[in-house]
Enzyme design. Structure first.
Site, PDB file in Angstrom:
ATOM      1  N   GLU A  69      95.582 -23.598 122.510  1.00 26.22           N
ATOM      2  CA  GLU A  69      96.619 -23.735 120.838  1.00 26.22           C
ATOM      3  C   GLU A  69      97.914 -22.132 121.018  1.00 26.22           C
ATOM      4  OE1 GLU A  69      93.961 -22.023 121.903  1.00 26.22           O
ATOM      5  OE2 GLU A  69      93.978 -19.650 120.870  1.00 26.22           O
ATOM      6  N   HIS A  86      93.037 -20.833 126.603  1.00 25.40           N
ATOM      7  CA  HIS A  86      93.920 -20.819 125.264  1.00 25.40           C
ATOM      8  C   HIS A  86      95.204 -21.940 124.971  1.00 25.40           C
ATOM      9  CE1 HIS A  86      92.438 -16.156 123.481  1.00 25.40           C
ATOM     10  NE2 HIS A  86      92.584 -17.102 125.095  1.00 25.40           N
ATOM     11  N   CYS A 107      87.789 -20.381 125.694  1.00 20.67           N
ATOM     12  CA  CYS A 107      88.057 -18.991 126.031  1.00 20.67           C
ATOM     13  C   CYS A 107      86.486 -17.949 125.615  1.00 20.67           C
ATOM     14  CB  CYS A 107      89.151 -18.008 125.801  1.00 20.67           C
ATOM     15  SG  CYS A 107      89.043 -16.897 126.884  1.00 20.67           S
ATOM     16  N   ARG A 112      82.117 -14.409 132.291  1.00 21.07           N
ATOM     17  CA  ARG A 112      82.648 -13.408 131.557  1.00 21.07           C
ATOM     18  C   ARG A 112      83.836 -12.543 132.529  1.00 21.07           C
ATOM     19  NH1 ARG A 112      80.906  -9.687 127.405  1.00 21.07           N
ATOM     20  NH2 ARG A 112      82.931  -9.120 126.909  1.00 21.07           N
ATOM     21  N   ILE A 159      93.773 -15.727 129.692  1.00 22.63           N
ATOM     22  CA  ILE A 159      93.502 -14.431 128.619  1.00 22.63           C
ATOM     23  C   ILE A 159      92.127 -13.227 129.037  1.00 22.63           C
ATOM     24  CG2 ILE A 159      93.676 -11.929 126.513  1.00 22.63           C
ATOM     25  CD1 ILE A 159      95.886 -14.788 125.477  1.00 22.63           C
ATOM     26  N   ARG A 160      91.481 -12.512 129.882  1.00 17.99           N
ATOM     27  CA  ARG A 160      90.861 -11.869 130.365  1.00 17.99           C
ATOM     28  C   ARG A 160      89.781 -12.920 130.159  1.00 17.99           C
ATOM     29  NH1 ARG A 160      88.586  -8.720 126.735  1.00 17.99           N
ATOM     30  NH2 ARG A 160      89.485  -9.442 124.798  1.00 17.99           N
ATOM     31  N   GLY A 214      88.956 -14.889 121.175  1.00 17.10           N
ATOM     32  CA  GLY A 214      88.952 -13.735 120.875  1.00 17.10           C
ATOM     33  C   GLY A 214      87.422 -12.985 121.926  1.00 17.10           C
ATOM     34  N   GLU A 215      86.773 -12.078 121.058  1.00 17.48           N
ATOM     35  CA  GLU A 215      85.434 -11.143 121.798  1.00 17.48           C
ATOM     36  C   GLU A 215      84.367 -12.090 121.443  1.00 17.48           C
ATOM     37  OE1 GLU A 215      87.149  -9.269 123.703  1.00 17.48           O
ATOM     38  OE2 GLU A 215      84.923  -8.837 124.811  1.00 17.48           O
ATOM     39  N   SER A 216      83.396 -12.742 122.182  1.00 13.76           N
ATOM     40  CA  SER A 216      82.455 -13.273 122.483  1.00 13.76           C
ATOM     41  C   SER A 216      81.556 -12.548 121.329  1.00 13.76           C
ATOM     42  CB  SER A 216      82.204 -14.412 124.367  1.00 13.76           C
ATOM     43  OG  SER A 216      81.702 -12.991 124.806  1.00 13.76           O
TER      44      SER A 216
HETATM   45  N1  GLN Z   1      86.959 -11.208 127.553  1.00 14.27           N
HETATM   46  C1  GLN Z   1      86.823 -12.588 126.518  1.00 14.27           C
HETATM   47  C2  GLN Z   1      85.075 -11.989 126.773  1.00 14.27           C
HETATM   48  O1  GLN Z   1      84.187 -12.243 127.050  1.00 14.27           O
HETATM   49  C3  GLN Z   1      87.376 -13.593 125.933  1.00 14.27           C
HETATM   50  C4  GLN Z   1      88.599 -13.113 125.901  1.00 14.27           C
HETATM   51  C5  GLN Z   1      89.410 -14.246 125.458  1.00 14.27           C
HETATM   52  O2  GLN Z   1      88.871 -14.905 124.395  1.00 14.27           O
HETATM   53  N2  GLN Z   1      90.581 -14.451 125.466  1.00 14.27           N
HETATM   54  O3  GLN Z   1      85.185 -12.846 124.458  1.00 14.27           O
END
Ligand code: GLN
Length: 188
Positions: free
Chosen positions: A171, A169, A79, A106, A133-134, A47-49
């Protein structure tokens, strides 16, 4: 077996589905009181840390969870979860749980290749599907950290004692081996 999943933000539903398919019971962690339940392991999803870190802090869940992880609660972090566990984040001033002795970067793949799919070996397993994913990758590990996967020369999976953390990921696909490895750790 009862596995807690951090549900404050991100891709938690997919982990829950995977866990239930493997016969585990899911404990959703949305507020501090949810930590009073008993569980044998915890998943920190992607997600977004920054958002997850702030929410866990604001909800007063960060410190109690950190204590549980320090004491040996098995954790699978994917992630953003890897970023939350890392002791150092090379391009961010923050640290969150800081229980995993690695340095992560990151959004390490930059804009051009921020999302991609590949398959690779992971510990004892071959051809694990890996959805990035990113994603972050691990730039440095301390001596006692086991490297489980390397993708294009960068470390993307590690284990340190009770903590398994990956850049990708696992999952999002139908391959259950990584979650089975984690459930093995939870039952040992
Ligand atoms: N770029 C996100 C972050 O810095 C991590 C991306 C992800 O969990 N798929 O939190």
């Amino acid at each position: 077996m009862r596995i807690a999943v951090s549900c404050v933000q991100g891709a938690f539903a997919e982990h829950e589905k995977m866990l239930r398919n493997l016969g585990a019971e899911v404990v959703e962690l949305r507020k501090k009181e949810d930590l009073d339940q008993s569980f044998d392991g915890i998943i920190l999803p992607g997600g977004e840390s920054t958002v997850q870190g702030k929410l866990l802090q604001d909800l007063k869940m960060l410190e109690p969870l950190k204590e549980k992880i320090r004491k040996g609660l098995p954790v699978l972090a994917t992630c953003a979860g890897l970023i939350l566990l890392a002791e150092h984040i090379s391009n961010d001033d923050h640290v969150y749980f800081a229980t995993l002795p690695v340095t992560v970067r990151r959004n390490a793949y930059g804009r051009q290749a921020e999302s991609f799919y590949t398959e690779g070996s992971f510990g004892p397993y071959e051809k694990i599907p890996m959805e990035f994913i990113r994603a972050p990758y691990v730039e440095r590990v301390s001596d006692d950290v086991e490297v489980l996967s390397v993708t294009d020369g960068n470390i993307t999976g590690v284990r340190y004692k009770n903590q398994i953390a990956v850049s990708f990921h696992p999952e999002l696909c139908c391959d259950t081996r990584l979650h089975e490895m984690f459930l093995g750790l939870c039952s040992s």
